[in-house]
Every structure is written in structure tokens, then in C-alpha cells.
Write a protein that holds these residues in place. Sequence first.
Motif, PDB file in Angstrom:
ATOM      1  N   ASP A  70       0.866  -1.274   0.075  1.00 17.95           N
ATOM      2  CA  ASP A  70      -0.058   0.023  -0.102  1.00 17.95           C
ATOM      3  C   ASP A  70       0.785   1.288   0.123  1.00 17.95           C
ATOM      4  O   ASP A  70       0.247   2.365  -0.118  1.00 17.95           O
ATOM      5  CB  ASP A  70      -0.791   0.060   1.087  1.00 17.95           C
ATOM      6  N   ILE A  71       1.998   1.031   0.300  1.00 20.81           N
ATOM      7  CA  ILE A  71       3.046   2.361   0.480  1.00 20.81           C
ATOM      8  C   ILE A  71       3.959   2.277  -0.486  1.00 20.81           C
ATOM      9  O   ILE A  71       4.756   1.533  -0.447  1.00 20.81           O
ATOM     10  CB  ILE A  71       3.385   2.387   1.835  1.00 20.81           C
ATOM     11  N   GLU A  95       2.567  11.344  -7.604  1.00 25.57           N
ATOM     12  CA  GLU A  95       1.319  10.763  -6.703  1.00 25.57           C
ATOM     13  C   GLU A  95       0.367   9.997  -7.502  1.00 25.57           C
ATOM     14  O   GLU A  95       0.042   9.126  -7.192  1.00 25.57           O
ATOM     15  CB  GLU A  95       0.865  12.184  -5.938  1.00 25.57           C
ATOM     16  N   TYR A 103      -1.014   1.990  -4.990  1.00 23.49           N
ATOM     17  CA  TYR A 103      -0.695   2.650  -3.656  1.00 23.49           C
ATOM     18  C   TYR A 103      -1.828   3.393  -3.250  1.00 23.49           C
ATOM     19  O   TYR A 103      -2.362   4.080  -3.752  1.00 23.49           O
ATOM     20  CB  TYR A 103       0.559   3.382  -3.729  1.00 23.49           C
ATOM     21  N   SER A 104      -1.783   3.543  -1.923  1.00 16.60           N
ATOM     22  CA  SER A 104      -2.904   4.436  -1.307  1.00 16.60           C
ATOM     23  C   SER A 104      -2.123   5.539  -0.649  1.00 16.60           C
ATOM     24  O   SER A 104      -2.895   6.475   0.109  1.00 16.60           O
ATOM     25  CB  SER A 104      -3.856   3.663  -0.193  1.00 16.60           C
ATOM     26  N   THR A 105      -0.816   5.314  -0.302  1.00 20.62           N
ATOM     27  CA  THR A 105      -0.023   6.182   0.710  1.00 20.62           C
ATOM     28  C   THR A 105       1.245   6.503  -0.048  1.00 20.62           C
ATOM     29  O   THR A 105       2.042   5.738  -0.551  1.00 20.62           O
ATOM     30  CB  THR A 105       0.046   5.588   2.220  1.00 20.62           C
ATOM     31  N   TRP A 107       5.137   7.684   1.400  1.00 17.70           N
ATOM     32  CA  TRP A 107       6.014   8.279   2.493  1.00 17.70           C
ATOM     33  C   TRP A 107       7.172   8.825   1.855  1.00 17.70           C
ATOM     34  O   TRP A 107       7.931   8.422   0.652  1.00 17.70           O
ATOM     35  CB  TRP A 107       6.393   6.919   3.219  1.00 17.70           C
ATOM     36  N   TYR A 126       1.794  16.718   3.034  1.00 16.11           N
ATOM     37  CA  TYR A 126       2.393  15.705   3.709  1.00 16.11           C
ATOM     38  C   TYR A 126       2.371  16.197   5.193  1.00 16.11           C
ATOM     39  O   TYR A 126       2.681  17.393   5.608  1.00 16.11           O
ATOM     40  CB  TYR A 126       3.829  15.596   3.113  1.00 16.11           C
ATOM     41  N   GLU A 145       4.243  11.598   5.279  1.00 20.34           N
ATOM     42  CA  GLU A 145       3.108  10.620   4.737  1.00 20.34           C
ATOM     43  C   GLU A 145       2.094  11.678   4.079  1.00 20.34           C
ATOM     44  O   GLU A 145       1.799  12.610   4.630  1.00 20.34           O
ATOM     45  CB  GLU A 145       2.460   9.887   5.771  1.00 20.34           C
ATOM     46  N   LYS A 146       1.699  10.884   2.915  1.00 24.66           N
ATOM     47  CA  LYS A 146       0.428  11.537   2.426  1.00 24.66           C
ATOM     48  C   LYS A 146      -0.453  10.203   1.918  1.00 24.66           C
ATOM     49  O   LYS A 146      -0.032   9.556   1.328  1.00 24.66           O
ATOM     50  CB  LYS A 146       0.595  12.489   1.095  1.00 24.66           C
ATOM     51  N   LYS A 147      -1.542  10.393   2.414  1.00 24.98           N
ATOM     52  CA  LYS A 147      -2.811   9.575   1.761  1.00 24.98           C
ATOM     53  C   LYS A 147      -3.279  10.060   0.310  1.00 24.98           C
ATOM     54  O   LYS A 147      -3.630  11.071   0.144  1.00 24.98           O
ATOM     55  CB  LYS A 147      -3.770   9.436   2.959  1.00 24.98           C
ATOM     56  N   LEU A 148      -3.416   8.802  -0.326  1.00 25.10           N
ATOM     57  CA  LEU A 148      -3.662   9.306  -1.861  1.00 25.10           C
ATOM     58  C   LEU A 148      -5.120   9.102  -1.976  1.00 25.10           C
ATOM     59  O   LEU A 148      -5.551   9.359  -3.176  1.00 25.10           O
ATOM     60  CB  LEU A 148      -2.825   8.381  -2.970  1.00 25.10           C
TER      61      LEU A 148
END
Length: 149
Positions: A70-71, A95, A103-105, A107, A126, A145-148
Amino acid sequence: MKIIKKNPTDCDAIILMEELSKTLESITGDSGKNSFDPSDVCIPRSLFVIAYDEAYEPLGCGAIRPIDEDIAEVKRMFAKAKTKGVGTKILLHLESEALKLGYSTIWLETRVINRAAVSFYKKRGYIQIPNYGKYINNPKAICFEKKLL
């Protein structure tokens, strides 16, 4: 401006990453070379990109590599001096591609002393997270971190 997927061994990639390393060395005392293995961005669900201007001059680069399912991790993010907006466009492209790759995140790590980079990432959504991987217990490092989704 065009952002094109390239191999990190491409001549333009090498030149940009050398410039990045020199810049990082002058800011942080560390080139960051030991934190990047070009083969890490030549595997599935990874990529290395270069931004070019209309005359096909390289302006900057960036990469993502998998941390887990996921990252994705941003690596070798760089825009030449006086290329306003290039870093943002590269980051937005990474992104977008990370999302397409499942990916959902995202780093990333930078150095606390690199105030321009810290500010850049914060302004782009972020948030600081506990240091991960090789950066755990490194007081010079700051991770984001940034959630996508």
C-alpha cells in the motif's frame, strides 16, 4: 513541460542526481547517495521520471519505489534552481502514478536541516510521521506521509 519515465541510468538522470547530491551535501553534509539504489526503481510498481522543458532540457527528477503493498516511497526528488513549479509538477505526477500503481499512501524522508524541503512537502499536504526503516532513531531525519485516497 513534459514528465517522462526514464531509466535511472539514463545520462540525464545521472546528471540530475549528481546535482541533487551536491545540493544535499551543501545543505545537510550528506549527499543522500547511500539512501538510493537505482535498481529499486526498476522493479514492478516503481518508476523514475525526468521533467523536460520545451527544448528538451532536463529540469528535475523523482522516483517512487514500493515499501509494501500500500505504501510507495518518494526518492531522488529534485528540481533545478530557478525552475519554479517543476518540483510540484513532478511530485503531483509521482502521486498520480502511485495511485495508478495501486498505492494508497506515499512516504518520504528528508533532513530536518533542509527547511526548504520540509516546507515544500508540508505545503503539499504531507504530514510528519514517526521515522521509518533506516531513519528510525536518526534525529537528523524527518519523515512524511500523504494519503492518496
